[in-house]
Scaffold this motif. Sequence first.
Motif, short mmCIF file in Angstrom:
data_model
loop_
_atom_site.label_atom_id
_atom_site.label_comp_id
_atom_site.label_asym_id
_atom_site.label_seq_id
_atom_site.Cartn_x
_atom_site.Cartn_y
_atom_site.Cartn_z
N GLU A 1 0.84 -1.19 -0.03
CA GLU A 1 -0.15 0.21 0.02
C GLU A 1 0.91 1.14 0.02
N ALA A 2 2.00 1.23 0.89
CA ALA A 2 2.64 2.41 0.89
C ALA A 2 3.39 2.80 -0.60
N ARG A 3 3.59 1.62 -1.30
CA ARG A 3 4.40 1.97 -2.42
C ARG A 3 3.55 2.44 -3.44
N LEU A 4 2.13 1.86 -3.45
CA LEU A 4 1.06 2.31 -4.57
C LEU A 4 1.07 4.09 -4.20
N ILE A 5 0.83 4.24 -2.84
CA ILE A 5 0.63 5.43 -2.62
C ILE A 5 1.72 6.38 -3.13
N ALA A 6 2.98 6.06 -2.76
CA ALA A 6 3.97 6.70 -3.05
C ALA A 6 4.14 7.01 -4.71
N GLN A 7 3.73 5.81 -5.38
CA GLN A 7 3.80 6.09 -6.79
C GLN A 7 2.81 6.95 -7.28
N MET A 8 1.34 6.94 -6.68
CA MET A 8 0.70 7.92 -6.98
C MET A 8 0.56 9.41 -6.95
N VAL A 9 1.10 9.51 -5.67
CA VAL A 9 1.23 10.97 -5.15
C VAL A 9 2.78 11.57 -5.30
N GLY A 10 3.65 10.56 -5.76
CA GLY A 10 5.02 11.10 -5.87
C GLY A 10 5.58 11.34 -4.54
N ARG A 11 5.07 10.89 -3.50
CA ARG A 11 6.00 10.98 -2.12
C ARG A 11 5.46 10.02 -1.29
N GLU A 12 5.81 9.75 -0.07
CA GLU A 12 5.28 9.15 0.92
C GLU A 12 4.35 9.69 1.69
N VAL A 13 3.17 9.05 1.91
CA VAL A 13 1.99 9.95 2.63
C VAL A 13 1.91 9.01 3.89
N ASP A 14 1.75 9.80 5.09
CA ASP A 14 1.39 9.06 6.26
C ASP A 14 0.04 8.69 6.40
N GLN A 15 -0.58 7.48 6.58
CA GLN A 15 -1.69 7.12 6.54
C GLN A 15 -2.50 7.09 7.92
N GLN A 16 -1.59 7.46 8.84
CA GLN A 16 -2.26 7.20 10.11
C GLN A 16 -3.23 8.37 10.37
N PHE A 17 -4.32 8.31 10.94
CA PHE A 17 -5.17 9.32 11.36
C PHE A 17 -4.27 9.98 12.37
N PRO A 18 -4.27 11.29 12.18
CA PRO A 18 -3.72 12.57 13.03
C PRO A 18 -4.08 12.17 14.66
N LYS A 19 -3.24 11.99 15.61
CA LYS A 19 -3.95 11.96 16.80
C LYS A 19 -3.91 13.28 17.31
N SER A 20 -5.14 13.82 17.72
CA SER A 20 -5.23 14.80 18.48
C SER A 20 -6.32 14.94 19.40
N SER A 21 -6.04 15.53 20.69
CA SER A 21 -7.15 15.30 21.74
C SER A 21 -7.42 16.75 21.73
N HIS A 22 -9.18 16.68 21.37
CA HIS A 22 -9.63 17.94 21.43
C HIS A 22 -9.97 18.29 22.84
N THR A 23 -9.95 19.78 23.00
CA THR A 23 -10.46 20.19 24.47
C THR A 23 -11.83 20.68 24.13
N LEU A 24 -12.92 19.86 24.94
CA LEU A 24 -14.25 20.09 24.59
C LEU A 24 -14.63 21.29 25.39
N GLY A 25 -15.44 22.06 24.75
CA GLY A 25 -16.16 23.36 25.45
C GLY A 25 -17.63 22.98 25.82
N ASP A 26 -18.30 23.91 25.90
CA ASP A 26 -19.70 23.63 26.41
C ASP A 26 -20.40 23.20 25.32
N ALA A 27 -21.80 22.76 25.59
CA ALA A 27 -22.66 21.98 24.64
C ALA A 27 -23.00 23.25 23.82
N ILE A 28 -23.04 23.10 22.39
CA ILE A 28 -23.47 24.36 21.48
C ILE A 28 -24.61 23.70 20.77
#
Lengths: 510, 415
Positions: A236-263
């Motif tokens: 898969e990594a090689r396929l993507i690299a061929q498609m895009v022309g470079r490596e793409v990180d397929q991970q979901f960017p981990k981010s913790s959101h700080t939750l505010g009040d209910a909107i």
Amino acid sequence: MSESHTSILLEMRAISKSFSGIRALEDAHFDLRRGQVHALVGENGAGKSTLIKILTGVYPCTDYAGEIYLDGCRCRLHGVSHAQAAGISVIHQELSLVPPMTVAENIFLGREPRRMGIIHWNEIYRRVDALLRRIKLDIDPRAPIYALGLAQRQLVEIAKALSNEARILVLDEPTAALTEAEIDVLLAIIKDLRSQGVGIIYVSHKLKEVFAISDRVTILRDGRVVGTYATEALTEARLIAQMVGREVDQQFPKSSHTLGDAILQADEITVEDPSRSGKRLVDRVSFTVRRGEVLGIAGLMGAGRSELLMAIFGAYPRHATGSLWLKGQPVRLNDPCEAIRRGMGFVTEDRRRYGLILDQSVLHNLTFAWLKHSYGRFIIDRDAEVALAENALREWQIKAASVFVGAGTLSGGNQQKVVLARWLLNRPQVLLMDEPTRGIDVRAKQEIYAQINALAQSGLAIVLVSSDLPEVLGLSDRILVMHAGRLTGEFSRADATPETIMACATGERI
Amino acid sequence: MKPDGPNRNPSTQKKNGPSFFILHPASFFLRLLSYCPRPATSNFAKSAWRTYSMVAALVVLWAIFAYVTDSTFLTARNFSNLMRQTTITAILAVGMLMVIVTGQIDLSVGSVVGLTGGLTAIAQAWLGWGLWASLAMGLTTGLAVGAVQGLFVAYANIPAFIVTLGGLLAWRGAIKGLSKGNTIPINLASFKAIGQDYMPPAIGWALALLAMIALGYFMVRRHRARLRYGIVATRLGAVILSLAWAVVLILAFTGTLNAYAGVPIPVIIWLAVALSGAFLTQQTIFGRYLFAIGGNPEAARLSGINLRRHLLAVFCIMGALTGVAGIIYTARVGAASPDAGRLLELDAIAACVIGGASLMGGRGTVLGACLGALFMASLDNGMSLKNVPDFTQDIVKGAILVTAVGLDVWGRERS
Ligand SMILES: Nc1ncnc2c1ncn2[C@@H]1O[C@H](COP(=O)(O)OP(=O)(O)OP(=O)(O)O)[C@@H](O)[C@H]1O
Ligand SMILES: [Mg+2]
């Protein structure tokens, strides 16, 4: 000659095609063998759909340079019906059904079985029933197309293509709107056809499917063929690299959101089926979203997720009931204008039907929701508008010659980006997204995921409906699951697993 | 596929920007004959191209009439006549354009011209009202009719075709009843002036000068803006050339009209209406929304555009402009007959469509609609000069309408 399963069914040589000076394909070559599934991959705007349209006669042989050989004989296709007669059947990326006609009429449109010159309806319904059973689609063959959702339409397209007994079956992103269960059915059908010797061209941005089903892969980049490979030889990594022309990180960017009040607070939202009284598309659904939160909604096709979003946005003035609070104030469920004024945005599922004005410019499509909030003024500041649109084009890397080209000329994925960019120009506080990454390539998907995370971080509340389970799992802070119009489960990001979600989505667990 | 026309010149295909057409007016004709649109890279270029071909068609038509009438067609007197004939259709076409762009239609305008003109005459002749009061009568009647029809279309969801078809009958019936079938003469000279008088030449020249200055200012400004955003690679030379063309046109227009009796007052009104219409459709948010609604109503609604309010507004504008047209019509004829304005709706729709508007909505320009009206009026005028019988005139007009749209569709498919 080698054995039959490797005999060449189709060969396209040195295909070049340009649209008003812009090259969509350059010297592309492609060959398809009997009994094989050949995947065609590439970024948005790489030229996949264009290649398909050339093969299927949408662009007749006078419109491009290059040659097509069928069974080794040069073949000049003059139009769609010519290609059909040659045994090429296709499901286009952008659906091509006639909305007021019924499912059965659409499936046999132009090829109605006749008896003594009169349409043989019994025969049609018999065959349609068999087809629908085969693809496990439970709908009334007499229902008009406009009453169906996008995924159902997609399945009807598939039934239509299957009805043709084709030698070559072309599928241009057939699964973009489908959920996993339906995808499995489709893949099983494809395997079945393959064993019968049909040659299949499969276009998809979902690389998992490509690896699951294809025998060979051709990669397109900027209108050129990068290469054709046996699928086993690729990762898969090689396929993507061929498609895009470079490596793409397929991970979901981990981010913790700080939750505010209910909107946003939705209480007992119910949507009646406009065509069948008594049936509810959405049944007393309640939930809350907080600032900075991504709320994922998972479920199978027809679970009522899109309808829920539409109702919240006020798009079903007469059929939706329930109450909605935005920032603590009640909002009526009958008017998108009001929803937008209160800071909501809505990326719709079917961009061609609900999202874009196809024969108007990208500029107009990008800014028409923004205009209202831009000013206070009556006159459009054209300079500011153009600057803003060009900025959006750059920021989203939308592949278009300029902001003045018609939105209909963009590739499918780029059209989707236009819709997304439009809503963000509006600076909403709550963004409802229905399948936001439908038809979008891997790299752009990563960009959109990053955008979603960044937006959540900046305090935007996002309601995300997606049929792509990993996407929902990777992005959401909290996940709701719907089945048959009802909420059947709620999970925090930590507790959710694909298995538990599927169990709720199929109604096994409530 | 159709073979390429004999006049297709591949070397011109690649050229970009309108300068080519400005520099070589002869290519208008080549283009028109082969009707092979350049691959338009943008909607922008497409609409510009459309305008050029309209102008070209008009020039061809005028040349033919000039030839067959031994140049009577091109006299100052006839030109003045032609402009006055165009006025009413053109004013209606401006309103109709907005209706059509929104994806609607208004079949009632002919009857409403009769109604508003008739009520204005009744106010003067029978009620003894003065100039301003009777003008207000005509305008408010038009506006009210538009509002009523707009309400039915926008809020009762009855298709505009049906509502205005009903209007076509009902409003005609109303004026027949109110006037008791009589033709009502106009006696107020100040009112007749609206349809019959001319601006003094000096004022005509002053207006022309003003127009040229304004045009120069806006063109240079637009050129700068385009350069800044790299929109079309226009050279300053090309801008100056097209400005020069515009100046020549304005001078020729004013000069010709002044050579006869001056710029007719109705023509001034038409130009004012057309300018406002062009401004409204192209420069304002309101106008942009009309195109959005016509292009894809569902998408427009989900983008927060209030469809109903815009539909209502469009029908109100159409109604008010119909009032204006009714007043001019009555003033020009000097009497209001209950049959006045019959079939004007068809002329107005034809003008829009010939001018490139799509009946599906979402496409069209005010300039195109005005040129379309001028085209139709030229046909009427030229054929009447040649004493072409009435029935032949109708056949020719019908055939030209279908041909024009047919060519347009064909060109669009090929591009
Ligand atoms: N009718 C058209 N007019 C002008 N340009 C076009 C037209 N159709 C396609 N293009 C251009 O050709 C290029 C290739 O488009 P194509 O639809 O083949 O891409 P694609 O690989 O299918 O992308 P996606 O994955 O987004 O569907 C794009 O840059 C697109 O803008
Ligand atoms: Mg595509």
